[in-house]
Design a protein around this motif. Structure first.
Motif, PDB file in Angstrom:
ATOM      1  N   ILE A   1       0.832  -1.215   0.000  1.00 21.63           N
ATOM      2  CA  ILE A   1       0.000   0.000   0.000  1.00 21.63           C
ATOM      3  C   ILE A   1       0.866   1.265   0.000  1.00 21.63           C
ATOM      4  O   ILE A   1       0.364   2.361   0.202  1.00 21.63           O
ATOM      5  CB  ILE A   1      -0.953   0.029   1.225  1.00 21.63           C
ATOM      6  CG1 ILE A   1      -0.158  -0.027   2.524  1.00 21.63           C
ATOM      7  CG2 ILE A   1      -1.946  -1.115   1.151  1.00 21.63           C
ATOM      8  CD1 ILE A   1      -1.001   0.270   3.762  1.00 21.63           C
ATOM      9  N   SER A   2       2.179   1.061  -0.230  1.00 23.92           N
ATOM     10  CA  SER A   2       3.097   2.206  -0.088  1.00 23.92           C
ATOM     11  C   SER A   2       2.914   3.247  -1.186  1.00 23.92           C
ATOM     12  O   SER A   2       3.270   4.408  -1.006  1.00 23.92           O
ATOM     13  CB  SER A   2       4.544   1.699  -0.125  1.00 23.92           C
ATOM     14  OG  SER A   2       4.839   1.188  -1.415  1.00 23.92           O
ATOM     15  N   LEU A   3       2.381   2.837  -2.332  1.00 27.26           N
ATOM     16  CA  LEU A   3       2.256   3.698  -3.514  1.00 27.26           C
ATOM     17  C   LEU A   3       3.628   4.189  -3.987  1.00 27.26           C
ATOM     18  O   LEU A   3       3.721   5.133  -4.771  1.00 27.26           O
ATOM     19  CB  LEU A   3       1.332   4.910  -3.262  1.00 27.26           C
ATOM     20  CG  LEU A   3      -0.074   4.618  -2.739  1.00 27.26           C
ATOM     21  CD1 LEU A   3      -0.896   5.905  -2.682  1.00 27.26           C
ATOM     22  CD2 LEU A   3      -0.800   3.597  -3.605  1.00 27.26           C
ATOM     23  N   SER A   4       4.684   3.544  -3.535  1.00 27.72           N
ATOM     24  CA  SER A   4       6.008   4.020  -3.937  1.00 27.72           C
ATOM     25  C   SER A   4       6.372   3.542  -5.332  1.00 27.72           C
ATOM     26  O   SER A   4       7.071   4.239  -6.053  1.00 27.72           O
ATOM     27  CB  SER A   4       7.066   3.591  -2.916  1.00 27.72           C
ATOM     28  OG  SER A   4       7.113   2.190  -2.820  1.00 27.72           O
ATOM     29  N   GLN A   5       5.903   2.380  -5.743  1.00 21.92           N
ATOM     30  CA  GLN A   5       6.167   1.933  -7.120  1.00 21.92           C
ATOM     31  C   GLN A   5       4.943   2.026  -8.013  1.00 21.92           C
ATOM     32  O   GLN A   5       5.061   2.173  -9.202  1.00 21.92           O
ATOM     33  CB  GLN A   5       6.636   0.478  -7.131  1.00 21.92           C
ATOM     34  CG  GLN A   5       8.081   0.284  -6.756  1.00 21.92           C
ATOM     35  CD  GLN A   5       8.198  -0.226  -5.335  1.00 21.92           C
ATOM     36  OE1 GLN A   5       7.537  -1.185  -4.968  1.00 21.92           O
ATOM     37  NE2 GLN A   5       9.007   0.409  -4.542  1.00 21.92           N
ATOM     38  N   TYR A   6       3.780   1.855  -7.414  1.00 22.74           N
ATOM     39  CA  TYR A   6       2.543   1.803  -8.202  1.00 22.74           C
ATOM     40  C   TYR A   6       1.551   2.787  -7.596  1.00 22.74           C
ATOM     41  O   TYR A   6       1.638   3.116  -6.425  1.00 22.74           O
ATOM     42  CB  TYR A   6       1.981   0.375  -8.191  1.00 22.74           C
ATOM     43  CG  TYR A   6       3.045  -0.663  -8.437  1.00 22.74           C
ATOM     44  CD1 TYR A   6       3.601  -0.813  -9.707  1.00 22.74           C
ATOM     45  CD2 TYR A   6       3.539  -1.452  -7.396  1.00 22.74           C
ATOM     46  CE1 TYR A   6       4.607  -1.736  -9.939  1.00 22.74           C
ATOM     47  CE2 TYR A   6       4.546  -2.370  -7.624  1.00 22.74           C
ATOM     48  CZ  TYR A   6       5.087  -2.512  -8.896  1.00 22.74           C
ATOM     49  OH  TYR A   6       6.088  -3.406  -9.116  1.00 22.74           O
ATOM     50  N   ASN A   7       0.617   3.192  -8.434  1.00 22.67           N
ATOM     51  CA  ASN A   7      -0.319   4.212  -7.966  1.00 22.67           C
ATOM     52  C   ASN A   7      -1.586   3.633  -7.349  1.00 22.67           C
ATOM     53  O   ASN A   7      -2.628   4.279  -7.323  1.00 22.67           O
ATOM     54  CB  ASN A   7      -0.691   5.135  -9.130  1.00 22.67           C
ATOM     55  CG  ASN A   7       0.514   5.929  -9.596  1.00 22.67           C
ATOM     56  OD1 ASN A   7       1.325   6.365  -8.767  1.00 22.67           O
ATOM     57  ND2 ASN A   7       0.652   6.089 -10.890  1.00 22.67           N
ATOM     58  N   LYS A   8      -1.497   2.394  -6.914  1.00 26.27           N
ATOM     59  CA  LYS A   8      -2.650   1.794  -6.224  1.00 26.27           C
ATOM     60  C   LYS A   8      -2.121   0.711  -5.297  1.00 26.27           C
ATOM     61  O   LYS A   8      -0.977   0.266  -5.452  1.00 26.27           O
ATOM     62  CB  LYS A   8      -3.631   1.213  -7.249  1.00 26.27           C
ATOM     63  CG  LYS A   8      -3.095   0.004  -8.030  1.00 26.27           C
ATOM     64  CD  LYS A   8      -4.173  -0.577  -8.941  1.00 26.27           C
ATOM     65  CE  LYS A   8      -3.730  -1.880  -9.582  1.00 26.27           C
ATOM     66  NZ  LYS A   8      -4.717  -2.441 -10.519  1.00 26.27           N
TER      67      LYS A   8
END
Ligand SMILES: *[C@@H]1O[C@H](CO)[C@@H](O)[C@H](O)[C@H]1NC(C)=O
Ligand SMILES: *[C@@H]1O[C@H](CO)[C@@H](O)[C@H](O)[C@H]1NC(C)=O
Ligand SMILES: *[C@@H]1O[C@H](CO)[C@@H](O)[C@H](O)[C@H]1NC(C)=O
Ligand SMILES: *[C@@H]1O[C@H](CO)[C@@H](O)[C@H](O)[C@H]1NC(C)=O
Ligand SMILES: *[C@@H]1O[C@H](CO)[C@@H](O)[C@H](O)[C@H]1NC(C)=O
Ligand SMILES: *[C@@H]1O[C@H](CO)[C@@H](O)[C@H](O)[C@H]1NC(C)=O
Ligand SMILES: *[C@@H]1O[C@H](CO)[C@@H](O)[C@H](O)[C@H]1NC(C)=O
Ligand SMILES: *[C@@H]1O[C@H](CO)[C@@H](O)[C@H](O)[C@H]1NC(C)=O
Ligand SMILES: *[C@@H]1O[C@H](CO)[C@@H](O)[C@H](O)[C@H]1NC(C)=O
Ligand SMILES: *[C@@H]1O[C@H](CO)[C@@H](O)[C@H](O)[C@H]1NC(C)=O
Ligand SMILES: *[C@@H]1O[C@H](CO)[C@@H](O)[C@H](O)[C@H]1NC(C)=O
Ligand SMILES: *[C@@H]1O[C@H](CO)[C@@H](O)[C@H](O)[C@H]1NC(C)=O
Length: 734
Positions: A44-51
């Motif tokens: 859920i970090s959104l660091s690599q992906y936007n979801k």
């Protein structure tokens, strides 16, 4: 990566320091975080992906599931393990990436059942010298003025082969094959007798003797003998404390206070098809063989598996077929009636696999919570052992900790009703502003306790929970807790049972009135998932696509069952042929679409679809209704022309490459790029297309994926493939 991970941690600490405190029922309960390597998890970090992205091992996972009711196939249809295994294979061939199936608490902590070795009855009056030893039915009845209507039943059980040294609860179950005489409900008592030989201690009606018998239990006022049904008598004290020879004998006697008519019933005897049984239950009873069988089914079919934990609450009830009998001792939700009598919340069924007694156990009974947590944690630890002994396939990827759980289902029959505020467990109630807030916390603590078992185990996987009516606010609460101390329930989803593609599309990204809820399921870090939706819907293919296009995930209920939601049916059930055949012609479309989606797994797992605001994963003719035929990919206008319906999918693969595909034969028109682009199959071979001026017209057959490479472009996009690959490898290192 290391740095940002540390920063994230600092942020978490900062969050904790400033967290508002929320009232708790168990003030000692905190959400656990996996310390053993995650088998699966939600990033859920959104660091690599936007979801939020589901991960299995190190890889993003595209969830497209179907429930297989292995329990019903086994218990109701008596299908062999090989036949059930075949259903997993068919599901895998149909392109589903995950199957989910029930694991009962009883499956891993089984009770032992012993049929009566002997039974008989005695009857006064004209039958005073008759011997009923060979009769299939025994009798219990009493009429004071008529000795012919006085009878007692004797039961004998032999459990000398029981091997565990610990018994925590025991019950006797009898079957009454005919309604009670004169339709008068009556209660009965079970007397323990020390030996078989001294058992006939009676004087027509009353049990006599010199202390060599005692009352073991009586049927309670809330369960009088009346209808055709099973009846349970708790025999725990006698069996646990007074039966060292493991041979138990009982007298069953009607308890009557009426004299004007016959009260009585037949009791199916030892020689009948439904003999009396002695059920022994032990917290020390463990058997993982069924877990291994299920793992074998999924591994044989090469499909991932989720277990639906059917523990003290499955679909809102504590069912006697699903929970070991020792849990009965924790049926704490008792209602004090106006006359002062205390009754449990109970409804009675007569079905086989669905059990006889449905109770409502108390989710705030902390010792029950502890027992159930131990059970689930042991299951997970067993799975960890299995996994390392069988090639680390990570077959089980998730646990549904609570299936359609409720606190109010039994209060008003099976439908639900007002909530009973149990004085024994509601002492924290005044801390909460409303009953609803207390119930919300109750459900959350109940689920977090079980999710903690999963996270603390040697096999941490994602945890989820599904609901089937208006408790959507739980999602909001879970997200609130995630921000204020944490949660171990990774996500919650809905069982809407609707075939409206538009609503399913909205479900993944905005507040929508659906399935009795009206919330935003994509709130916070929740993964919006349709966790059950009818497999019989003939537009299932479009429902799956609409859900994915809207930002959600989809799970079919169910594969094949005695219920009416089947996507497959047995070839010829009457003839014992359980080979699954499609329930309708629509299933081939589901299968081709699923397999196409599966080949796009990485993109579908990681990219935000256009429905949810993304630009790198777009759908054409999204609802299969002739609308939304145009889209833009890497600034190129693209128009979709279906031939016989069908949905187009466009993916920005990197800053120069677009993938196009379609679920039915169709053509795509790409504007203005004819002289600056090339088209190829995914294996690199050139793909034929035509042009009109600068427009490129590409005809694509069903399920074929075509790659369009834009030359000489410098669109200045962020998130290039190279960046993402770097991000992925960083992720692996983390
Ligand atoms: C919380 O833990 C403390 C210390 O172990 C114990 O005394 C207390 O009873 C616990 N409270 C609850 C509600 O379980
Ligand atoms: C497992 O995943 C969770 C959620 O992403 C994370 O917080 C936790 O640190 C991970 N545990 C380990 C041991 O990597
Ligand atoms: C134990 O005894 C019961 C009957 O009392 C019988 O049904 C069962 O098969 C026996 N089990 C073993 C392992 O002998
Ligand atoms: C019960 O059946 C057995 C076997 O048929 C027979 O030997 C016995 O006499 C019968 N007992 C009575 C009481 O009828
Ligand atoms: C006494 O009970 C027997 C057995 O139930 C029944 O057949 C008979 O009719 C009864 N006699 C009277 C007088 O009620
Ligand atoms: C059975 O016991 C009750 C009281 O427990 C008594 O009133 C009744 O007379 C007794 N009946 C016989 C036949 O002993
Ligand atoms: C007599 O039996 C009826 C029906 O089972 C029950 O409602 C009543 O409470 C009983 N009375 C006594 C004094 O036990
Ligand atoms: C465990 O359960 C299986 C059925 O799933 C059964 O065949 C086996 O005998 C049980 N093992 C023991 C030790 O009871
Ligand atoms: C499906 O839901 C939408 C709301 O998004 C509604 O406008 C439409 O009428 C519904 N379709 C059917 C067939 O009920
Ligand atoms: C699909 O199911 C609907 C009912 O949900 C029905 O009205 C329709 O005729 C079915 N279509 C086909 C092609 O079977
Ligand atoms: C279809 O297009 C309209 C107009 O742009 C848009 O409002 C709607 O959300 C789109 N629907 C879908 C399912 O993509
Ligand atoms: C586009 O991707 C290529 C490699 O595929 C890379 O060399 C280039 O820098 C990227 N351009 C931008 C603007 O991201």
């Amino acid at each position: 990566m290391k740095i940002s991970h540390t920063l994230a941690k600092l942020a978490l600490w900062a969050g904790l320091a400033t967290a508002t405190s929320f009232p708790a029922i168990d003030s000692n309960l905190t959400a656990s975080i996996a310390t053993n390597p995650n088998i699966s998890y939600v990033d859920i970090s959104l660091s690599q992906y936007n979801k939020p992205v589901l991960f299995v091992g190190q890889s993003p996972f595209f969830y497209n599931g179907i429930q297989i009711r292995s329990d019903n196939l086994r218990l109701l249809w008596d299908m062999t393990p090989e036949e059930i295994g075949q259903t997993y294979q068919v599901a895998a061939n149909a392109g589903f990436t995950v199957a989910n199936t029930q694991l009962y608490w009883m499956d891993v902590q089984p009770d032992s059942s012993y049929a009566a070795t002997e039974s008989t009855c005695i009857q006064g009056g004209s039958s005073a010298s008759a011997n009923f030893a060979n009769s299939t039915n025994d009798k219990i009845s009493y009429q004071s003025s008529n000795t012919s209507a006085q009878s007692l039943t004797y039961l004998k059980f032999d459990f000398t082969n029981y091997t565990l040294d610990q018994i925590d609860a025991a019950k006797i179950r009898i079957y009454v094959p005919a309604a009670a005489n004169n339709q008068q409900p009556f209660t009965a008592s079970l007397y323990d007798t020390l030996t078989w030989n001294n058992a006939p201690n009676h004087n027509g009606m009353n049990i006599t003797g010199n202390g060599d018998y005692w009352l073991a239990s009586s049927s309670p006022s809330w369960d009088p003998i009346m209808s055709v049904s099973y009846y349970d008598f708790d025999a725990s004290d006698f069996i646990i404390n007074h039966c060292p020879d493991k041979i138990a004998s009982f007298i069953l006697q009607p308890q009557v206070n009426l004299t004007s008519f016959i009260n009585g019933a037949s009791v199916a005897g030892a020689l009948s098809a439904t003999p009396p049984s002695l059920v022994l239950s032990s917290t020390a009873s463990w058997n993982y063989s069924y877990v291994d069988t299920m793992l074998g089914w999924a591994e044989g079919a090469d499909i991932k598996l989720e277990l639906l934990w059917f523990g003290s609450d499955s679909s809102g009830t504590t069912m006697d077929t699903r929970v070991p009998y020792f849990v009965y001792r924790h049926i704490l939700v008792e209602k004090v009636q106006t006359d002062g009598t205390v009754v449990p919340f109970m409804v009675k069924n007569h079905g086989a696999a669905y059990g006889v007694y449905w109770y409502l156990s108390d989710k705030n009974d902390f010792s029950l919570r502890a027992l159930e947590k131990t059970a689930l944690k042991n299951v997970m630890n067993h799975i960890a052992e299995y996994n390392s002994a069988n090639g680390d396939k990570k077959t089980i990827v998730g646990i549904d900790v609570s299936n359609e759980g409720l606190v109010d289902k039994i209060q008003a029959g099976t439908g639900g009703g007002s909530i009973y505020e149990n004085p024994a467990t509601w002492s924290a109630r005044p801390l909460f502003s409303s009953e609803a807030a207390f119930v919300q916390r109750t459900m959350w603590e109940y689920q977090v306790n079980l999710a903690n078992a999963v996270k603390e185990s040697y096999y941490p996987v994602w945890t989820r929970s599904n609901i089937n009516r208006g408790l959507g606010v739980q999602i909001t609460y879970n997200e609130l807790m995630r921000q204020n101390g944490g949660t171990s329930v990774d996500f919650g989803g809905l069982d809407p049972y609707i075939n409206n593609a538009s609503l399913l599309w909205q479900f993944g990204h905005k507040q929508v009135a659906i399935g009795g809820t009206n919330v935003n399921w994509a709130t916070g870090s929740n993964v919006p998932m349709i966790m059950e939706n009818g497999g019989e819907y003939n537009n299932s293919e479009w429902l799956i696509l609409a859900t994915v296009a809207g930002g959600g995930y989809y799970n079919v209920y169910d594969f094949m069952d005695e219920q009416s939601y089947n996507m497959w049916v047995p070839a010829n059930k009457a003839a014992g042929n359980y080979t699954p055949v499609p329930a309708g012609s629509f299933v081939s479309g589901v299968s081709s679409t699923n397999n196409l989606l599966k080949s796009l797994s990485w993109d579908l797992a990681t990219k935000v679809p256009d429905g949810a605001g993304g630009t790198d994963l777009v759908f054409f003719n999204t609802l299969n209704d002739g609308n939304n035929l145009t889209n833009t990919l890497l600034s190129v206008p693209v128009t979709y022309s279906p031939t016989t319906g069908g949905i187009g999918i466009g993916i920005v693969q990197n800053n120069q490459t677009i993938l196009l595909t379609t679920t039915r034969d169709a053509s795509f028109n790409l504007s203005g790029i004819a002289s600056s682009a090339s088209v190829a199959y995914t294996n690199g071979n050139p793909y034929l297309y035509s042009t009109t001026g600068q427009d490129m017209l590409i005809e694509i057959p069903q399920s074929t994926i075509v790659q369009i490479k834009l030359n000489n472009r410098n669109p200045g996009r962020s998130g290039s493939r190279a960046t993402r690959l770097q991000a992925r490898s960083n992720h692996i290192k983390k």
